[in-house]
Design a protein around this motif. Structure first.
Motif, short mmCIF file in Angstrom:
data_model
loop_
_atom_site.label_atom_id
_atom_site.label_comp_id
_atom_site.label_asym_id
_atom_site.label_seq_id
_atom_site.Cartn_x
_atom_site.Cartn_y
_atom_site.Cartn_z
N UNK A 143 0.96 -1.03 0.14
CA UNK A 143 -0.12 0.03 0.08
C UNK A 143 0.91 1.28 -0.02
N UNK A 144 1.12 1.84 -1.15
CA UNK A 144 2.10 2.88 -1.34
C UNK A 144 1.49 4.37 -0.82
N UNK A 145 2.15 5.40 -0.75
CA UNK A 145 1.66 6.76 -0.51
C UNK A 145 0.80 6.98 -1.42
N UNK A 146 0.82 6.73 -2.62
CA UNK A 146 -0.32 7.03 -3.63
C UNK A 146 0.15 6.16 -4.91
N UNK A 147 -0.78 5.90 -5.79
CA UNK A 147 -0.26 5.27 -7.01
C UNK A 147 1.08 5.73 -7.56
N UNK A 148 2.04 4.76 -7.85
CA UNK A 148 3.24 5.09 -8.15
C UNK A 148 4.11 5.42 -7.30
N UNK A 149 3.75 5.83 -6.12
CA UNK A 149 4.59 6.31 -5.14
C UNK A 149 5.43 5.07 -4.25
N UNK A 150 5.94 5.69 -3.35
CA UNK A 150 6.84 4.70 -2.53
C UNK A 150 5.87 3.99 -1.30
N UNK A 151 6.26 2.81 -0.82
CA UNK A 151 5.87 2.12 0.22
C UNK A 151 6.76 2.31 1.45
N UNK A 152 6.18 2.72 2.51
CA UNK A 152 7.09 2.17 3.88
C UNK A 152 6.37 1.48 4.71
N UNK A 153 7.15 0.61 5.44
CA UNK A 153 6.53 -0.19 6.56
C UNK A 153 5.32 0.25 7.37
N UNK A 154 5.68 1.44 7.96
CA UNK A 154 4.70 2.10 8.93
C UNK A 154 3.27 2.42 8.23
N UNK A 155 3.51 3.38 7.12
CA UNK A 155 2.16 3.63 6.44
C UNK A 155 1.59 2.75 5.86
N UNK A 156 2.23 1.64 5.39
CA UNK A 156 1.78 0.60 4.94
C UNK A 156 0.62 0.15 5.87
N UNK B 86 9.01 11.11 18.98
CA UNK B 86 7.71 10.57 18.50
C UNK B 86 7.84 9.07 18.06
N UNK B 87 9.16 8.70 17.62
CA UNK B 87 9.24 7.04 17.42
C UNK B 87 9.05 6.29 18.58
N UNK B 88 9.66 6.65 19.64
CA UNK B 88 9.67 5.73 20.73
C UNK B 88 8.29 5.94 21.43
N UNK B 89 7.56 6.73 21.24
CA UNK B 89 6.12 6.90 21.93
C UNK B 89 5.47 5.69 20.95
N UNK B 90 5.53 5.79 19.62
CA UNK B 90 4.73 4.99 18.70
C UNK B 90 5.16 3.53 19.00
N UNK B 91 6.50 3.37 19.42
CA UNK B 91 7.10 1.87 19.70
C UNK B 91 6.31 1.37 21.09
N UNK B 92 6.52 2.47 22.07
CA UNK B 92 5.64 2.08 23.26
C UNK B 92 4.32 1.30 22.99
N UNK B 93 3.58 2.13 22.31
CA UNK B 93 2.45 1.70 21.92
C UNK B 93 2.32 0.19 21.31
N UNK C 53 15.61 1.97 0.07
CA UNK C 53 16.16 2.41 1.16
C UNK C 53 16.41 1.20 2.02
N UNK C 54 17.53 0.51 2.13
CA UNK C 54 17.68 -0.63 2.93
C UNK C 54 17.81 -0.52 4.33
N UNK C 55 18.02 0.71 5.16
CA UNK C 55 18.09 0.80 6.27
C UNK C 55 16.85 0.45 7.10
N UNK C 56 16.91 0.28 8.44
CA UNK C 56 15.60 -0.10 9.02
C UNK C 56 15.43 0.90 10.07
N UNK C 57 14.03 1.31 10.13
CA UNK C 57 13.68 2.11 11.25
C UNK C 57 12.80 1.41 12.38
N UNK C 58 13.45 1.66 13.58
CA UNK C 58 12.56 0.83 14.71
C UNK C 58 11.14 0.99 14.74
N UNK C 59 10.50 2.33 14.67
CA UNK C 59 9.25 2.66 14.63
C UNK C 59 8.35 1.90 13.65
#
Length: 360
Positions: free
Chosen positions: A35-48, A161-168, A92-98
């Protein structure tokens, strides 16, 4: 298994309006389930995942399952995901913990909304591996979690912000572990340490106080509630809230954004402040397009939408807020209800080594 009950906010949006928004998100779904940001856009694991939750709210459960299975298929052996994909290719192959933690929130929401325990069991190894990965980056004196991991190692920095989301997400992971009869006591200790950092040690995090998310996310994520939460919201309300339009993304920029406004709606709802939550929800509807999708934001000094994108996750945040306000689906309290791993005890750093054990 329950049937879908669509949210409706009387005088603002009908159930049909909410379904239309869910359908605009589903229309962007790629053949592999992304589920990308919009048709043809990128997908990130959180917004997905945010979009998968919105599909669940909108009654599009099969499409939501496809989205979660995309997460399972693209997860790496260490439990992480790359930060960004486009049309199935890693950008982008890096990982975001949130980003990685949010699968737990999504799956608890799906299980609560649909009652589909068989699918939750199918996805449980994915959630468990992701949570273990995230907690491998819990560092520091106070229990904060580094925000990213790349080829050169951890970022060495934590974001409020990221750690607050991770806490949840940790709370959701603990609730899922209980449902799966697979207790994870080390996760509870980790959640206690992280909650301690979020409540009592702002110095553990990079200063991003210009951003509205740093203002409300400790409440949205559940680390801060009650009177302390009300006081936090009151303290910066004039900095961020633009009457009749929504909230600023950044305090010093004339830009209101729909997703941040709806997340504040969810935070206010969690505090029991339905009056202001509903008003903000009404205020952001100027971003709605006739087809049910939502523009990302508005530069209010010149009345121009910016960026000129209708982002799926803006519609996704709106649907989650509509559900919370209307109490429609069984998952409407995903951000309101306090779950395992929440204790609002005072700071006692001299004995933190005993109460909040962590890496030396």
């Amino acid at each position: 298994m329950p049937t879908a009950e669509l949210p409706a906010v009387p005088g603002v949006l009908s159930a049909r309006d909410c379904r239309l928004t869910a359908e605009t998100i589903a229309a962007t779904q790629e053949s592999d389930g992304a589920l990308p940001w919009f048709t043809g856009g990128h997908t990130d694991p959180w917004d997905h995942i945010e979009n998968a939750m919105a599909l669940t709210v909108g009654g599009l459960w099969d499409q939501a399952r496809d989205a979660y299975r995309w997460s399972a298929k693209t997860q790496r052996s260490d439990g992480s995901w790359p930060m960004q994909f486009r049309a199935g290719v890693i950008e982008n192959a890096d990982s975001d913990t949130n980003f990685c933690a949010y699968i737990a929130t999504g799956m608890l929401h799906f299980l609560t909304s649909t009652g589909d325990s068989e699918f939750a069991r199918e996805m449980w190894p994915t959630v468990r591996a992701a949570t273990d990965f995230v907690l491998s980056l819990q560092q520091g004196r106070f229990g904060e979690i580094h925000w990213s991991l790349g080829a050169e190692g951890s970022s060495g920095e934590a974001l409020l912000t990221g750690c607050s989301s991770i806490f949840h997400s940790l709370r959701c992971a603990l609730a899922l572990a209980e449902q799966m009869d697979d207790p994870q006591p080390s996760w509870e200790v980790a959640a206690l340490r992280l909650g301690h950092a979020l409540r009592d040690h702002p110095e553990a995090f990079l200063d991003k106080s210009r951003y509205s998310m740093d203002w409300y996310y400790p409440i949205l994520g559940g680390a801060i509630r009650g009177r302390r939460g009300y006081d936090r919201i009151t303290s910066r309300w004039p900095d961020f809230v633009i009457p009749t339009l929504g909230i600023r993304c950044v305090s010093d920029q004339p830009w209101v954004t729909g997703a941040e406004t709806c997340e504040l709606v969810l935070a206010l709802d969690a505090l029991g402040d339905q009056r202001r939550a509903r008003q903000l929800f009404i205020n952001m509807q100027h971003l709605r397009d006739p087809d049910g999708s939502y523009w990302t934001g508005l530069v209010f000094t010149d009345g121009k939408r910016w960026p000129e994108e209708r982002t799926t996750w803006t519609g996704g945040a709106m649907l989650l807020a509509a559900d919370a306000l209307s109490r429609s689906t069984p998952g409407n309290g995903i951000f309101r209800d306090l779950l395992p791993g929440v204790r609002n005890s005072g700071c006692c750093c001299e004995c933190a080594a005993g109460l909040y054990p962590g890496p030396s």
